[in-house]
Scaffold this motif. Sequence first.
Motif, PDB file in Angstrom:
ATOM      1  N   HIS A 138       4.225   0.820  -4.611  1.00  0.00           N
ATOM      2  CA  HIS A 138       3.742   1.982  -5.358  1.00  0.00           C
ATOM      3  C   HIS A 138       2.767   2.820  -4.529  1.00  0.00           C
ATOM      4  O   HIS A 138       2.088   2.309  -3.640  1.00  0.00           O
ATOM      5  CB  HIS A 138       3.147   1.585  -6.723  1.00  0.00           C
ATOM      6  CG  HIS A 138       1.822   0.899  -6.694  1.00  0.00           C
ATOM      7  ND1 HIS A 138       1.415   0.044  -7.688  1.00  0.00           N
ATOM      8  CD2 HIS A 138       0.790   0.931  -5.817  1.00  0.00           C
ATOM      9  CE1 HIS A 138       0.202  -0.405  -7.416  1.00  0.00           C
ATOM     10  NE2 HIS A 138      -0.203   0.117  -6.289  1.00  0.00           N
TER      11      HIS A 138
ATOM     12  N   GLY B 269      -3.146   4.329  -0.333  1.00  0.00           N
ATOM     13  CA  GLY B 269      -2.873   2.920  -0.065  1.00  0.00           C
ATOM     14  C   GLY B 269      -1.435   2.688  -0.502  1.00  0.00           C
ATOM     15  O   GLY B 269      -0.723   3.632  -0.875  1.00  0.00           O
ATOM     16  N   ILE B 270      -1.012   1.453  -0.471  1.00  0.00           N
ATOM     17  CA  ILE B 270       0.336   1.124  -0.954  1.00  0.00           C
ATOM     18  C   ILE B 270       0.265  -0.191  -1.713  1.00  0.00           C
ATOM     19  O   ILE B 270      -0.466  -1.105  -1.299  1.00  0.00           O
ATOM     20  CB  ILE B 270       1.351   1.060   0.226  1.00  0.00           C
ATOM     21  CG1 ILE B 270       2.787   0.826  -0.260  1.00  0.00           C
ATOM     22  CG2 ILE B 270       0.945   0.008   1.252  1.00  0.00           C
ATOM     23  CD1 ILE B 270       3.839   0.984   0.850  1.00  0.00           C
ATOM     24  N   GLY B 271       0.966  -0.268  -2.824  1.00  0.00           N
ATOM     25  CA  GLY B 271       0.982  -1.524  -3.583  1.00  0.00           C
ATOM     26  C   GLY B 271       1.955  -2.510  -2.953  1.00  0.00           C
ATOM     27  O   GLY B 271       2.825  -2.135  -2.166  1.00  0.00           O
TER      28      GLY B 271
ATOM     29  N   ARG C 296      -8.476  -8.969 -10.035  1.00  0.00           N
ATOM     30  CA  ARG C 296      -9.697  -9.431  -9.352  1.00  0.00           C
ATOM     31  C   ARG C 296     -10.909  -8.582  -9.700  1.00  0.00           C
ATOM     32  O   ARG C 296     -12.041  -9.013  -9.538  1.00  0.00           O
ATOM     33  CB  ARG C 296      -9.483  -9.471  -7.845  1.00  0.00           C
ATOM     34  CG  ARG C 296      -9.246  -8.124  -7.182  1.00  0.00           C
ATOM     35  CD  ARG C 296      -8.804  -8.337  -5.723  1.00  0.00           C
ATOM     36  NE  ARG C 296      -8.804  -7.130  -4.912  1.00  0.00           N
ATOM     37  CZ  ARG C 296      -7.831  -6.243  -4.875  1.00  0.00           C
ATOM     38  NH1 ARG C 296      -6.756  -6.408  -5.654  1.00  0.00           N
ATOM     39  NH2 ARG C 296      -7.892  -5.187  -4.088  1.00  0.00           N
ATOM     40  N   TYR C 297     -10.667  -7.361 -10.163  1.00  0.00           N
ATOM     41  CA  TYR C 297     -11.784  -6.486 -10.522  1.00  0.00           C
ATOM     42  C   TYR C 297     -12.271  -6.718 -11.960  1.00  0.00           C
ATOM     43  O   TYR C 297     -13.256  -6.129 -12.387  1.00  0.00           O
ATOM     44  CB  TYR C 297     -11.382  -5.015 -10.374  1.00  0.00           C
ATOM     45  CG  TYR C 297     -11.121  -4.598  -8.932  1.00  0.00           C
ATOM     46  CD1 TYR C 297     -12.188  -4.440  -8.045  1.00  0.00           C
ATOM     47  CD2 TYR C 297      -9.833  -4.366  -8.470  1.00  0.00           C
ATOM     48  CE1 TYR C 297     -11.964  -4.059  -6.725  1.00  0.00           C
ATOM     49  CE2 TYR C 297      -9.602  -3.980  -7.146  1.00  0.00           C
ATOM     50  CZ  TYR C 297     -10.669  -3.826  -6.290  1.00  0.00           C
ATOM     51  OH  TYR C 297     -10.450  -3.449  -4.988  1.00  0.00           O
TER      52      TYR C 297
ATOM     53  N   LYS D  23       1.254  -6.718   2.294  1.00  0.00           N
ATOM     54  CA  LYS D  23       1.807  -5.359   2.285  1.00  0.00           C
ATOM     55  C   LYS D  23       3.019  -5.202   3.217  1.00  0.00           C
ATOM     56  O   LYS D  23       3.611  -4.126   3.280  1.00  0.00           O
ATOM     57  CB  LYS D  23       0.720  -4.346   2.702  1.00  0.00           C
ATOM     58  CG  LYS D  23      -0.537  -4.359   1.825  1.00  0.00           C
ATOM     59  CD  LYS D  23      -0.256  -3.836   0.435  1.00  0.00           C
ATOM     60  CE  LYS D  23      -1.437  -3.959  -0.508  1.00  0.00           C
ATOM     61  NZ  LYS D  23      -2.556  -3.084  -0.211  1.00  0.00           N
TER      62      LYS D  23
ATOM     63  N   THR E 146      -8.271   4.804  -4.672  1.00  0.00           N
ATOM     64  CA  THR E 146      -9.172   3.683  -4.921  1.00  0.00           C
ATOM     65  C   THR E 146      -8.520   2.401  -4.410  1.00  0.00           C
ATOM     66  O   THR E 146      -7.509   2.457  -3.718  1.00  0.00           O
ATOM     67  CB  THR E 146      -9.491   3.583  -6.422  1.00  0.00           C
ATOM     68  OG1 THR E 146      -8.250   3.589  -7.123  1.00  0.00           O
ATOM     69  CG2 THR E 146     -10.346   4.734  -6.883  1.00  0.00           C
ATOM     70  N   GLY E 147      -9.097   1.255  -4.744  1.00  0.00           N
ATOM     71  CA  GLY E 147      -8.582  -0.014  -4.247  1.00  0.00           C
ATOM     72  C   GLY E 147      -9.371  -0.442  -3.026  1.00  0.00           C
ATOM     73  O   GLY E 147     -10.257   0.283  -2.551  1.00  0.00           O
ATOM     74  N   SER E 148      -9.047  -1.620  -2.512  1.00  0.00           N
ATOM     75  CA  SER E 148      -9.823  -2.138  -1.375  1.00  0.00           C
ATOM     76  C   SER E 148      -9.479  -1.421  -0.074  1.00  0.00           C
ATOM     77  O   SER E 148     -10.325  -1.310   0.816  1.00  0.00           O
ATOM     78  CB  SER E 148      -9.611  -3.648  -1.236  1.00  0.00           C
ATOM     79  OG  SER E 148      -8.233  -3.928  -1.247  1.00  0.00           O
ATOM     80  N   THR E 149      -8.255  -0.913   0.038  1.00  0.00           N
ATOM     81  CA  THR E 149      -7.808  -0.332   1.315  1.00  0.00           C
ATOM     82  C   THR E 149      -8.711   0.784   1.848  1.00  0.00           C
ATOM     83  O   THR E 149      -9.078   0.758   3.017  1.00  0.00           O
ATOM     84  CB  THR E 149      -6.348   0.153   1.184  1.00  0.00           C
ATOM     85  OG1 THR E 149      -5.551  -0.949   0.775  1.00  0.00           O
ATOM     86  CG2 THR E 149      -5.833   0.725   2.490  1.00  0.00           C
ATOM     87  N   PRO E 150      -9.072   1.797   1.030  1.00  0.00           N
ATOM     88  CA  PRO E 150      -9.849   2.907   1.612  1.00  0.00           C
ATOM     89  C   PRO E 150     -11.342   2.617   1.757  1.00  0.00           C
ATOM     90  O   PRO E 150     -12.080   3.489   2.224  1.00  0.00           O
ATOM     91  CB  PRO E 150      -9.606   4.062   0.628  1.00  0.00           C
ATOM     92  CG  PRO E 150      -9.276   3.408  -0.661  1.00  0.00           C
ATOM     93  CD  PRO E 150      -8.697   2.062  -0.366  1.00  0.00           C
TER      94      PRO E 150
END
Length: 233
Positions: A130, A124-126, A159-160, A194, A35-39
């Motif tokens: 992470h 993704g990567i934090g 932000r979510y 990143k 999840t997250g914005s990356t994918p």
Amino acid sequence: MKIIRVANAEEGGKKAFELIKEGMAAGAKVLGLATGSTPETLYKEMVESDLDFSNMVSINLDEYVGLGGNDEQSYRHFMNEKLFNKKPFKDTYVPNGKAEDLTAECKRYEEIIDSHTVDIQILGIGQNGHIGFNEPGTPLDSLTHVVELTESTINANKRYFEKVEDVPTTAVSMGIGSILKGKKMILMAYGEAKADAVKGMVDGPVTIDMPASALQNHDDVIVIIDEAAASKL
Ligand code: PGA
């Protein structure tokens, strides 16, 4: 690690989609999803494609503790909205963040991973390096476990939510060892925030201080990055 440089997240999503399409043509049946914005650009490509996912199984990396599919900030909800409602899969697995017995839930989830080997793992990567919610300090052979989120992650994800106090402070996450069980890894990273994590992942020592560096121990990793994320390499 094979590094593919792209102009932006849109091009990165298209590249990752091509790799998934090739993988499915070659027999891939299980996708590890994030999840997250990356994918998001990848999921847009998948949704807009004519590919059929109805024989595919997906296994997501993580879920907030305390949130379920009806909570808009849950990762189950995110996945349903961004992908599964539009492109049905045969089975979709996301950890149950509302499980009463979280230890049993972690065990159940690891068994799911073991009975459906992930063919292609999307990551993704934090900003702190992470992968999944495996924060710095997590053992590199860890399996699915309950994690305490760091301040960096809580701030990045606020932000979510309406306010930072609403961000859950714990999550169930596949461990680094669980992730590395997958056959092929595709990690995407976009933007300057990143760049340090990408540098540590690619060039740094393999260390628990930089969870993504564990990917150096896997023999099939593709990293898709834009110029800003690649700027410190
Ligand atoms: P992001 O998060 O895609 O929202 O930047 C990535 C991550 O934390 O793994």
